[in-house]
Design an enzyme around this catalytic site. Sequence first.
Site, PDB file in Angstrom:
ATOM      1  N   GLU A  51       0.818  -1.124   0.092  1.00  0.00           N
ATOM      2  CA  GLU A  51      -0.089  -0.155   0.127  1.00  0.00           C
ATOM      3  C   GLU A  51       0.805   1.232  -0.043  1.00  0.00           C
ATOM      4  O   GLU A  51       1.556   1.425   0.689  1.00  0.00           O
ATOM      5  CB  GLU A  51      -1.000   0.097   1.304  1.00  0.00           C
ATOM      6  CG  GLU A  51      -1.923  -1.200   1.354  1.00  0.00           C
ATOM      7  CD  GLU A  51      -2.607  -1.175   2.771  1.00  0.00           C
ATOM      8  OE1 GLU A  51      -2.544   0.164   3.420  1.00  0.00           O
ATOM      9  OE2 GLU A  51      -3.252  -1.910   3.189  1.00  0.00           O
ATOM     10  N   TYR A  77     -10.943  -5.202   3.729  1.00  0.00           N
ATOM     11  CA  TYR A  77      -9.950  -4.810   4.635  1.00  0.00           C
ATOM     12  C   TYR A  77     -10.606  -4.725   6.115  1.00  0.00           C
ATOM     13  O   TYR A  77     -11.735  -3.959   6.247  1.00  0.00           O
ATOM     14  CB  TYR A  77      -9.655  -3.391   4.401  1.00  0.00           C
ATOM     15  CG  TYR A  77      -8.630  -2.783   5.063  1.00  0.00           C
ATOM     16  CD1 TYR A  77      -8.299  -3.057   6.504  1.00  0.00           C
ATOM     17  CD2 TYR A  77      -7.390  -2.309   4.511  1.00  0.00           C
ATOM     18  CE1 TYR A  77      -7.176  -2.450   7.104  1.00  0.00           C
ATOM     19  CE2 TYR A  77      -6.290  -1.725   5.223  1.00  0.00           C
ATOM     20  CZ  TYR A  77      -6.284  -1.839   6.623  1.00  0.00           C
ATOM     21  OH  TYR A  77      -5.041  -1.186   7.319  1.00  0.00           O
ATOM     22  N   ASP A  99      -6.086   7.799  10.776  1.00  0.00           N
ATOM     23  CA  ASP A  99      -4.769   7.510  11.232  1.00  0.00           C
ATOM     24  C   ASP A  99      -4.253   7.876  12.707  1.00  0.00           C
ATOM     25  O   ASP A  99      -4.612   9.199  13.291  1.00  0.00           O
ATOM     26  CB  ASP A  99      -3.780   8.098  10.242  1.00  0.00           C
ATOM     27  CG  ASP A  99      -3.890   7.358   9.012  1.00  0.00           C
ATOM     28  OD1 ASP A  99      -3.807   6.062   8.953  1.00  0.00           O
ATOM     29  OD2 ASP A  99      -4.169   7.973   8.034  1.00  0.00           O
TER      30      ASP A  99
END
Lengths: 399, 262
Positions: free
Chosen positions: B46, B171, B57
Amino acid sequence: MKIKELPDFHGYFELFGGRFVPETLIPALDELESAYKEVKNAPSFWAEFDSLSHDYAGRPTPLYFAQRLTEHCGGAQIFLKREDLLHTGAHKINNALGQGLLAKRMEKRRIIAETGAGQHGVAAATICAKLGLECIVYMGEKDIHRQALNVFRMKLLGAEVHPVSSGSKTLKDAINEAIRDWVTNVSDTYYLLGSVVGPHPYPVMVRDFQSVIGKEAKEQILHKCGRLPDYIIACVGGGSNAIGIFHPFVNDKDVKFIGVEAAGRGIKTLQHAASLVAGKVGVLHGAKSYVLQDDAGQIRETHSIAPGLDYPGVGPEHSYYKAIGRATYVAVDDNAALEAFQLLCQTEGIIPALEPAHAISYAVKMASSLDKEQIIVVNLSGRGDKDVDIVVRALGMEL
Amino acid sequence: MNRIASVFTKPNHTAFISYVTVGYPSIEATLKVVSILANSGCDIIELGIPFSDPIADGVTIQKASFHALQNGVTPKVCLEAAKKLSRKVKTPLVFMTYFNLVFNYGLEEFCDACVNSGIDGLIIPDLPPEEGSELELIAQNHAIDLIYLLAPTSTEQRIQLVAQRSRGFIYLVSVTGVTGARDNLPPNLEDFVTRVRRVASQPLCVGFGISTPRQARQIARIADGVIVGSRIIQLMESDSEVLTQVQDFTIKLREALDTVTT
């Protein structure tokens, strides 16, 4: 033409709005949406909201004819919707109260909030103290520094203030951090978002809680003048005070809306916060709306003398009003806002917050060019005690 | 069969997916580290296009993104880097970024550019399927996999939605939280994977918080792939020149995965 009932089922005001958030939060937004739908039609909820708005927050707020300011301009009559007189000093308490009551019904006892100027943080801390809820407020380090008084107020009210040191260290980054907290603690935490921004259902829910401003103003102006105003002027950061006063008039097509953004040091300097005037459509904090961004799509750092306007995005409903031409959006710079701040102090004995000083500035300019029969209502969304430090410095004076 | 799908056809093989922020700490380092990752056992890499406001994040990737942005990294720079890398390594490359950058670039233009740079898939954590239809269609026309995420909070209905729509793999976000290395895997991870497995036919890859070979081994027993990001960024913080730490870590993690037969 009647304006459609929006947002739609997916949380869109036509092209604007939606839910651009991590998957983890989608079930929480679904839960919030269905809880809100339930209370929206529950008379007992609104009875409690109205009763506390009246007894605790101090509603209704007056609609005040600013006679000396009107004379000073020599044109249209200027009325001020006195949200500055509310408990905690700004319109933010309307939303904090509504969402606080909702959080309690949802049995969430840990409340998180973001704040820029500190007005929403103080309102959230106040309501949490009143309802016996835990309160954590995320605030950019730059704002902590320039709104120290509000930081202290939040602490006195029992809230924990978490400084945010990432990015521009202002409201945008405080929202990022609040979202990260919510992603992490989603099961027991209620995110008390302070403006008409963010993913659906926040923009519509916050609008509904703030619409009390416009509903009262409508009744009051009809009572005083026997007719609706020609213009309603409000400052726009995220846009909650503006939507709150605009929305109840949305189908009164002769009432023109003017949203005043922060031109900061000037639009050309790029040191401003005028998302609708100078931004382009993008996605920030979960919604598609006008956003200040660079050519690559990175969110720009903003500047305004008014911390509550210092934000690179804006609520999706404002983007919609802009797109359909229902509202006009303009920008007023730091200096003009400072002048208006002083003018209102001196002509009316009212110290406004720097945020609505932007709206006052535009109203003053406009009133002079209109005739005496015309009526302007300005939303005086907050009082200026919190801004005395900033103004003292900006005017080169000493405390 | 496209390149991402073929990763998951190897028998008894758990995919190792790694993440790096493009331009952290420099473009040169990115070019170098991707080769190392590809040669040390990663199956998919990625490439993070840094965004100013990365809400999904944690601190490690936030800092790396900020640093990369200071270096002037833009989506165009990332596309150029990907182009160089796709000529150099055979490993499938996936962009991970936030939706505003793609939207600002133009969905069609971005997918054109991705094809041109040899990108095989897209992961956009702030683009749930409800908002993804338009990009999904364009990506499909470009033979690019739009990979959706599921979280432990996802309801059965949402698992079905993602199972219908995700391409390449799904994911699975291991924790309710943001990215970042953690000491322990959440206790309910296996239940979560099982819940998704019942509905989805795609390969399931688990990410967020995975930082050790031991954790990777645990995941290999239940899922088809393991995703490691923040740990690799951390290893690059102290050594971005020789990158021996990244290499050693990657080899160890690969070995750990290979000791588990599924």
